[in-house]
Design a protein around this motif. Structure first.
Motif, PDB file in Angstrom:
ATOM      1  N   SER A  20       0.765  -1.204   0.025  1.00 40.86           N
ATOM      2  CA  SER A  20       0.072  -0.145  -0.103  1.00 40.86           C
ATOM      3  C   SER A  20       0.915   1.400   0.084  1.00 40.86           C
ATOM      4  CB  SER A  20      -0.957  -0.062   1.318  1.00 40.86           C
ATOM      5  OG  SER A  20      -1.742  -1.296   1.293  1.00 40.86           O
ATOM      6  N   TYR A  21       2.067   1.142   0.765  1.00 31.97           N
ATOM      7  CA  TYR A  21       2.914   2.526   0.841  1.00 31.97           C
ATOM      8  C   TYR A  21       3.497   2.573  -0.416  1.00 31.97           C
ATOM      9  CZ  TYR A  21       6.990   4.956   2.004  1.00 31.97           C
ATOM     10  OH  TYR A  21       7.928   6.026   1.881  1.00 31.97           O
ATOM     11  N   TRP A  24       1.209   4.365  -3.087  1.00 31.12           N
ATOM     12  CA  TRP A  24       0.981   5.592  -2.760  1.00 31.12           C
ATOM     13  C   TRP A  24       2.175   6.382  -3.577  1.00 31.12           C
ATOM     14  CZ3 TRP A  24       3.978   8.532   1.136  1.00 31.12           C
ATOM     15  CH2 TRP A  24       3.727   9.924   1.421  1.00 31.12           C
ATOM     16  N   GLU A  28       2.279   9.161  -6.646  1.00 27.46           N
ATOM     17  CA  GLU A  28       2.976  10.485  -6.602  1.00 27.46           C
ATOM     18  C   GLU A  28       3.668  10.489  -7.877  1.00 27.46           C
ATOM     19  OE1 GLU A  28       1.736  12.841  -4.700  1.00 27.46           O
ATOM     20  OE2 GLU A  28       0.500  11.592  -3.463  1.00 27.46           O
ATOM     21  N   ILE A  90      -4.893   4.352   3.798  1.00 26.87           N
ATOM     22  CA  ILE A  90      -3.762   4.699   2.616  1.00 26.87           C
ATOM     23  C   ILE A  90      -4.497   4.405   1.387  1.00 26.87           C
ATOM     24  CG2 ILE A  90      -1.931   3.679   1.429  1.00 26.87           C
ATOM     25  CD1 ILE A  90      -0.674   2.781   4.222  1.00 26.87           C
ATOM     26  N   TRP A  91      -5.208   3.425   1.274  1.00 23.32           N
ATOM     27  CA  TRP A  91      -5.971   3.202   0.080  1.00 23.32           C
ATOM     28  C   TRP A  91      -7.178   4.350  -0.253  1.00 23.32           C
ATOM     29  CZ3 TRP A  91      -4.110   1.042  -4.239  1.00 23.32           C
ATOM     30  CH2 TRP A  91      -3.032   0.195  -3.920  1.00 23.32           C
ATOM     31  N   ILE A  94      -5.722   7.354  -1.344  1.00 19.21           N
ATOM     32  CA  ILE A  94      -5.087   7.188  -3.010  1.00 19.21           C
ATOM     33  C   ILE A  94      -6.046   7.594  -3.823  1.00 19.21           C
ATOM     34  CG2 ILE A  94      -4.363   5.700  -4.408  1.00 19.21           C
ATOM     35  CD1 ILE A  94      -2.407   4.214  -2.297  1.00 19.21           C
ATOM     36  N   ARG A  97      -7.328  11.214  -3.713  1.00 20.15           N
ATOM     37  CA  ARG A  97      -6.604  12.098  -4.572  1.00 20.15           C
ATOM     38  C   ARG A  97      -6.520  11.854  -5.800  1.00 20.15           C
ATOM     39  NH1 ARG A  97      -2.468  15.573  -3.814  1.00 20.15           N
ATOM     40  NH2 ARG A  97      -0.122  15.072  -4.792  1.00 20.15           N
ATOM     41  N   GLY A 137      -4.241  13.040   0.469  1.00 21.72           N
ATOM     42  CA  GLY A 137      -2.981  13.034   0.880  1.00 21.72           C
ATOM     43  C   GLY A 137      -2.611  13.055   2.380  1.00 21.72           C
ATOM     44  N   THR A 140      -3.959   9.303   3.449  1.00 20.79           N
ATOM     45  CA  THR A 140      -2.807   8.355   3.187  1.00 20.79           C
ATOM     46  C   THR A 140      -1.797   8.346   4.325  1.00 20.79           C
ATOM     47  OG1 THR A 140      -3.480   8.197   0.742  1.00 20.79           O
ATOM     48  CG2 THR A 140      -1.203   7.675   1.559  1.00 20.79           C
TER      49      THR A 140
END
Length: 199
Positions: A20-21, A24, A28, A90-91, A94, A97, A137, A140
């Protein structure tokens, strides 16, 4: 291994968190790569792009080091629900964003820029939020910090992005007010900037 066993397996959880990290990070990179198609217009960034890059990088770096430097700040929270909540955040960030970026299309920029044919978008997530990409952001990065299981990790990750986004929003909204005038003022009155109902 059953689904329930996989769901609670530390290796599975760790892999899900880091997947997941990195998802992200890749998002970006994709957002940044879109800026190669810059149009004409006035740049009104005032150095906030650099500020965002520096503070978010510093915050995330400190967040990953904090569990080793300050183990006494470990969260006394159950690991399983904490990390899966972090992954969900996190998701969710994402998704929000990405939705915001796609809604603005070519008008989305990583720096503050007023294009020659700039339009005030009030559809999609912009019906409720003036800066949904920043909301995404923040969500996340909060998830990233939470997943590390250390209070200093969470504080460092969130502080970096919160401070930089706060400065960026002041600069961005000033530019939008100057360009769109009453139309932006009306939009601002019926929307939240980033975090309803706080901001």
């Amino acid at each position: 291994m059953s689904f329930a066993d996989a769901f609670s397996n530390p290796d599975v959880i760790r892999n899900a968190y880091f997947t997941s990290y990195w998802a992200w990070i890749l998002m970006e990179i994709w957002i940044f790569s879109r800026d190669v198609r810059k149009g004409s217009g006035q740049k009104k960034d005032r150095g906030t792009f650099i500020l965002i890059c520096v503070l978010i990088t510093a915050g995330i770096t400190l967040a990953f080091w904090a569990p080793h430097l300050w183990p006494q700040a470990k969260m006394a929270l159950p690991m399983l629900p904490r990390v899966w909540t972090a992954i969900t955040l996190i998701w969710a960030g994402i998704f929000l964003r990405s939705w915001a970026v796609l809604t603005l299309g070519r008008h989305f920029r990583t720096s503050v820029r007023i294009l020659d044919d700039h339009k005030l978008v009030t559809s999609g997530p912009y019906r409720v939020l003036r800066h949904p990409s920043y909301t995404g952001g923040l969500i996340t990065v909060f998830g990233v910090g939470l997943g590390l299981g250390n209070w200093i990790s969470l504080a460092a990750a969130f502080a970096g992005i919160f401070i930089s986004y706060s400065v960026r929003i002041l600069v961005e909204e000033k530019a939008l007010r100057e360009h769109f005038g009453e139309a932006f003022e009306a939009h601002a009155k019926r929307t939240w900037a980033v975090l309803p109902p706080l901001w």
